[in-house]
Design a protein around this motif. Structure first.
Motif, short mmCIF file in Angstrom:
data_model
loop_
_atom_site.label_atom_id
_atom_site.label_comp_id
_atom_site.label_asym_id
_atom_site.label_seq_id
_atom_site.Cartn_x
_atom_site.Cartn_y
_atom_site.Cartn_z
N ILE A 173 -10.22 -6.82 -4.19
CA ILE A 173 -11.36 -7.96 -4.23
C ILE A 173 -10.68 -9.03 -4.57
O ILE A 173 -9.63 -9.20 -5.22
N ASP A 174 -11.22 -10.20 -4.08
CA ASP A 174 -10.73 -11.47 -4.46
C ASP A 174 -11.07 -11.89 -5.66
O ASP A 174 -11.94 -11.80 -6.32
N ALA A 175 -10.11 -12.99 -6.31
CA ALA A 175 -10.36 -13.57 -7.35
C ALA A 175 -11.53 -14.56 -7.47
O ALA A 175 -11.93 -14.94 -6.38
N GLN A 176 -12.23 -14.42 -8.78
CA GLN A 176 -13.31 -15.21 -8.79
C GLN A 176 -12.81 -16.77 -8.85
O GLN A 176 -11.94 -17.06 -9.39
N MET B 51 -7.56 -8.59 -7.02
CA MET B 51 -7.06 -7.29 -7.56
C MET B 51 -7.11 -6.03 -6.35
O MET B 51 -8.06 -6.49 -5.52
N THR B 52 -6.21 -5.23 -6.40
CA THR B 52 -6.13 -4.27 -5.36
C THR B 52 -6.20 -2.93 -6.00
O THR B 52 -5.24 -2.59 -7.00
N LEU B 53 -6.90 -1.84 -5.58
CA LEU B 53 -7.15 -0.35 -6.18
C LEU B 53 -6.53 0.35 -5.43
O LEU B 53 -7.05 0.31 -4.00
N PHE B 54 -5.93 1.36 -5.65
CA PHE B 54 -5.47 2.38 -4.84
C PHE B 54 -5.88 3.89 -5.46
O PHE B 54 -5.57 4.20 -6.58
N ALA C 163 -16.37 -0.59 -11.02
CA ALA C 163 -15.64 -0.86 -12.29
C ALA C 163 -14.68 -2.18 -12.13
O ALA C 163 -14.68 -3.02 -12.98
N MET C 164 -13.92 -2.06 -11.02
CA MET C 164 -12.89 -3.32 -10.61
C MET C 164 -13.66 -4.45 -10.50
O MET C 164 -13.13 -5.58 -10.96
N THR D 261 0.74 -1.15 0.01
CA THR D 261 0.14 0.03 -0.16
C THR D 261 0.75 1.28 0.08
O THR D 261 0.65 2.24 -0.84
N GLY D 262 1.87 1.31 0.76
CA GLY D 262 2.54 2.45 0.80
C GLY D 262 3.35 2.79 -0.30
O GLY D 262 3.52 3.94 -0.95
#
Length: 313
Positions: free
Chosen positions: A249-252, A238-241, A283-284, A214-215
Motif C-alpha cells: 500500500i502506498d504512503a498517504q 508499507m509492504t506485507l508478506f 489492518a495494514m 520479496t524473496g
C-alpha cells in the motif's frame, strides 16, 4: 475499505510490554549565538513531557479506544513519576515496575522555531530483579488480553523476549513485535514483526528490486515462523508478506512534519484492528492511514479513532 470499527475496538484488550521512556520537549526561540561557543542560545518558553517508546504505543491504543495494559520498568526518579502521571491521564492501566538502581529512560529534545536543535538521552538497562518482575507481570496479565505488543527499543526490558513469546504462543494469543537490531532469531514464533526499511536492511541486507525484497522477506518470515512480516517504508508506503504472498500500500499524501513516534502509532493501530479480527490487509490499510496522520504532528503524538474515522476510506 469499510469504516473504522471504533465501537468494536472499544472491546479490544491489548497488552503492551517493552521499553518505557519519557520524551521531554523544551520549546524556545533562538535569537543569538553563544559568546562561549559557536552554538545557538535557546530561550526556553515552554516545556512539555510526553510518553515515549512502549508507553507511546500504549497511549495510541488508548487514543484509538482500546483497553490497554502497559508493562515496563521505571527508575525511582522525577522522570518516572512523570511517566506514571501521564499514563494515568491517558487511560493506560500500568504495571510499571520500579528499579531503584536505574534512571528512567529519558529523551530530552531542545527545539527552536519548531526545529530540533539538540537531543540528550539518559538510559540504563534494568537489573535482574526487575526482569523477574516483568516475567511475573506478563504471566499474570496475559490471559486477560486479546493481543500482545512487544515494543523493543533495545533498552533491556525485552532481554528475555523468547520465553514471553513462548508463553503467548502456548496461550494462543497473537504477538506483534516492533524489532531492534539485526538478530531477529530472538523473535522466532511471533505472529507479526514490523521492521522499518533500515531495520529490514540490517536484518537481510540491501535489496536492488522488489522481487529481491520479496524473496528475502519471505525467507525471513519462514525462518522465524511468522504469520506475517510488515515492512514500513516511509514515503514508499508499507509492504506485507504472508502465506498469501505480497500486499503493498502506498504512503498517504500527508505533509511530513516529524516522523518520531509514527512507528508506535502504526503498531498500535495494527494491534487494535487485529484484536477485533480485521484481516491483515485491512489492518495494514488503517495503520498506513494512522501513520500518515502521525507524521504531520510534532514529536511523539497520538492518532484518535475520530481522526481515522474522518479519513476518506
Amino acid at each position: 475499505m469499510s469504516s473504522f470499527p471504533a465501537e468494536t475496538i472499544a472491546r479490544s484488550r491489548v497488552l503492551v510490554v517493552g521499553d518505557v521512556m519519557l520524551d521531554r520537549y523544551w520549546f524556545g526561540e533562538v535569537e543569538r549565538i553563544s559568546p562561549e561557543a559557536p552554538v545557538p542560545v535557546v530561550r526556553v518558553a515552554r516545556r512539555e513531557d510526553r510518553l515515549g517508546g512502549a508507553a507511546n504505543v500504549a497511549r495510541n491504543v488508548a487514543a484509538l479506544g482500546g483497553y490497554v495494559t502497559l508493562i515496563g520498568v521505571l527508575g525511582e526518579d522525577e522522570a518516572g513519576a512523570s511517566v506514571r502521571k501521564l499514563a494515568r491521564e491517558a487511560g493506560i492501566e500500568g504495571e510499571l515496575i520500579v528499579d531503584p538502581t536505574l534512571h528512567t529512560t529519558l529523551k530530552m529534545r531542545v527545539l527552536g522555531r519548531q526545529q530540533q536543535l539538540l537531543r540528550v538521552d539518559f538510559e540504563q538497562h534494568p537489573e535482574t530483579a526487575a526482569l523477574d518482575s516483568i516475567d511475573a507481570a506478563f504471566a499474570r496479565h496475559l490471559p486477560n488480553h486479546d493481543v500482545v505488543v512487544l515494543s523493543d527499543y533495545a533498552k533491556g526490558v525485552l532481554t528475555r523476549v523468547e520465553p514471553l513469546l513462548a508463553q503467548a504462543r502456548a496461550a494462543g494469543i497473537p504477538v506483534l513485535v516492533d524489532p531492534k537490531g539485526d538478530d531477529y532469531s530472538r523473535y522466532r514464533g511471533a505472529t507479526l514483526v514490523t521492521p522499518n526499511r533500515s531495520e529490514m536492511q540490517q536484518a537481510v541486507g540491501r535489496w536492488s528490486s522488489e522481487s529481491e525484497l520479496t524473496g528475502r522477506a519471505q525467507q525471513l518470515r519462514a525462518e522465524l515462523d511468522l504469520e506475517a512480516l510488515l515492512v514500513t517504508r516511509s514515503e514508499q508506503g508499507m509492504t506485507l508478506f504472508t502465506d498469501a504472498g505480497r500486499d503493498h500500500i502506498d504512503a498517504q499524501a500527508h505533509e511530513v512534519f516529524d516522523v518520531s513516534g509514527a512507528g508506535d502509532t502504526v503498531l498500535a493501530t495494527l494491534a487494535v484492528t487485529r484484536a477485533v479480527g480485521l484481516p491483515w490487509a485491512e489492518a495494514m490499510a488503517w495503520a498506513n492511514k494512522a501513520g500518515g496522520i502521525a507524521v504531520g504532528k510534532l514529536g511523539t503524538s497520538v492518532v484518535t479513532a475520530a481522526e481515522l474515522a474522518g479519513e476518506t476510506a
